[in-house]
Design a protein around this motif. Structure first.
Motif, short mmCIF file in Angstrom:
data_model
loop_
_atom_site.label_atom_id
_atom_site.label_comp_id
_atom_site.label_asym_id
_atom_site.label_seq_id
_atom_site.Cartn_x
_atom_site.Cartn_y
_atom_site.Cartn_z
N ILE A 26 -12.13 -7.28 -88.84
CA ILE A 26 -12.89 -8.43 -88.34
C ILE A 26 -13.37 -9.30 -89.50
CG2 ILE A 26 -15.02 -9.13 -87.14
CD1 ILE A 26 -14.62 -6.56 -85.40
N THR A 27 -13.86 -8.68 -90.56
CA THR A 27 -14.31 -9.44 -91.73
C THR A 27 -13.15 -10.25 -92.30
OG1 THR A 27 -16.00 -7.81 -92.23
CG2 THR A 27 -15.35 -9.25 -94.03
N SER A 28 -11.98 -9.63 -92.42
CA SER A 28 -10.81 -10.33 -92.96
C SER A 28 -10.39 -11.49 -92.07
CB SER A 28 -9.63 -9.36 -93.10
OG SER A 28 -9.90 -8.38 -94.06
N LEU A 29 -10.37 -11.27 -90.77
CA LEU A 29 -9.99 -12.34 -89.84
C LEU A 29 -11.00 -13.49 -89.89
CD1 LEU A 29 -8.80 -10.21 -86.82
CD2 LEU A 29 -7.37 -11.64 -88.29
N THR A 30 -12.27 -13.17 -90.00
CA THR A 30 -13.31 -14.19 -90.04
C THR A 30 -13.23 -15.03 -91.31
OG1 THR A 30 -14.75 -12.79 -88.73
CG2 THR A 30 -15.79 -14.60 -89.86
N MET A 31 -12.80 -14.41 -92.40
CA MET A 31 -12.66 -15.16 -93.64
C MET A 31 -11.54 -16.19 -93.55
SD MET A 31 -13.52 -12.51 -96.75
CE MET A 31 -12.39 -11.21 -96.33
N ARG A 32 -10.60 -15.99 -92.62
CA ARG A 32 -9.45 -16.88 -92.50
C ARG A 32 -9.49 -17.81 -91.29
NH1 ARG A 32 -6.61 -19.17 -94.46
NH2 ARG A 32 -4.63 -18.73 -93.55
N PHE A 33 -10.15 -17.39 -90.22
CA PHE A 33 -10.09 -18.15 -88.98
C PHE A 33 -11.48 -18.50 -88.47
CE2 PHE A 33 -6.28 -15.31 -88.85
CZ PHE A 33 -5.32 -16.29 -89.00
N GLN A 34 -11.53 -19.37 -87.47
CA GLN A 34 -12.81 -19.79 -86.90
C GLN A 34 -13.53 -18.61 -86.26
OE1 GLN A 34 -12.71 -23.29 -84.48
NE2 GLN A 34 -11.49 -24.43 -85.97
N THR A 35 -14.82 -18.53 -86.54
CA THR A 35 -15.65 -17.41 -86.13
C THR A 35 -15.65 -17.20 -84.61
OG1 THR A 35 -17.05 -17.83 -88.04
CG2 THR A 35 -17.97 -16.44 -86.33
N LEU A 36 -15.83 -18.25 -83.86
CA LEU A 36 -15.89 -18.14 -82.40
C LEU A 36 -14.58 -17.58 -81.84
CD1 LEU A 36 -17.36 -18.58 -79.71
CD2 LEU A 36 -16.42 -20.91 -79.71
N TYR A 37 -13.46 -18.01 -82.38
CA TYR A 37 -12.17 -17.54 -81.90
C TYR A 37 -12.00 -16.04 -82.16
CZ TYR A 37 -10.94 -22.55 -81.88
OH TYR A 37 -10.90 -23.89 -81.67
#
Length: 192
Positions: A26-37
């Motif tokens: 989740i941390t990795s995805l949040t660093m790359r993509f929009q938080t809400l998504y």
């Protein structure tokens, strides 16, 4: 009933917080993509995973460990590829063009849903559901615990994203997912 909700929440949160690979995903995805998504994707995945834990109960613990490890490993490697090949402007924060809602939410959903089945949190949820025969209360408590864990990971990812340039984040995030994939692959061998 309220007592069981709090017990489930606390037990699952503590079990999931310690040594859980999904925190890093989740941390990795949040660093790359929009938080809400990302939030929408992992919330839907957690709702399903805890629903399965409540409905299927102890049967989750009897799934073949090798199958669970292969699915988790492949999921981490695919997530690393998505992070690596997802190109956008070199800004520290995602722009509106950094992925559509459905695409990013689907990536987050799949990354969480297909990894770490039969983990301590699901076993705890299954056990509490079987013991107290209040599946909805247990499901709500367990799902809220996982969403809380996910929100903490979102905060960490968002903080890092605002401080580190995207040109550094992409390889770091992809590498982190590759490392988690390797750990998932060798964990059963080393753990024997």
């Amino acid at each position: 009933m309220l007592y069981l909700l709090f017990v489930t929440y606390g037990a699952v949160f503590l079990c999931e917080w310690l040594g859980d690979k999904n925190l890093y995903t989740i941390t990795s995805l949040t660093m790359r993509f929009q938080t809400l998504y990302v939030f929408c994707g992992f919330t839907a995945a957690y709702m399903i995973k805890m629903g399965v834990a409540v409905l299927v109960g102890q049967a989750i613990t009897e799934l073949p460990t090798s199958m669970l490890n292969v699915v988790s490993t492949v999921t981490f490697f695919v997530t690393a590829l998505v992070i690596w090949f997802r190109r956008s402007d070199d800004h520290s924060a995602p722009t509106k063009q950094s992925g559509s809602f459905s695409r990013v939410s689907l990536v987050a959903f799949a990354a969480i849903l297909f990894s770490e089945w039969g983990d301590v949190g699901q076993i705890m949820t299954a056990t509490l559901s079987a013991r107290y025969h209040l599946p909805v209360v247990v499901w709500v408590g367990a799902t809220l615990a996982l969403i809380t864990k996910g929100l903490l990971a979102l905060a960490i990812g968002r903080g890092l994203r605002n401080r580190i340039p995207l040109s550094v984040l992409r390889p770091v995030c992809a590498s982190l997912c590759v490392v988690m994939g390797i750990v998932s692959a060798i964990e059963p061998v080393v753990g024997r």
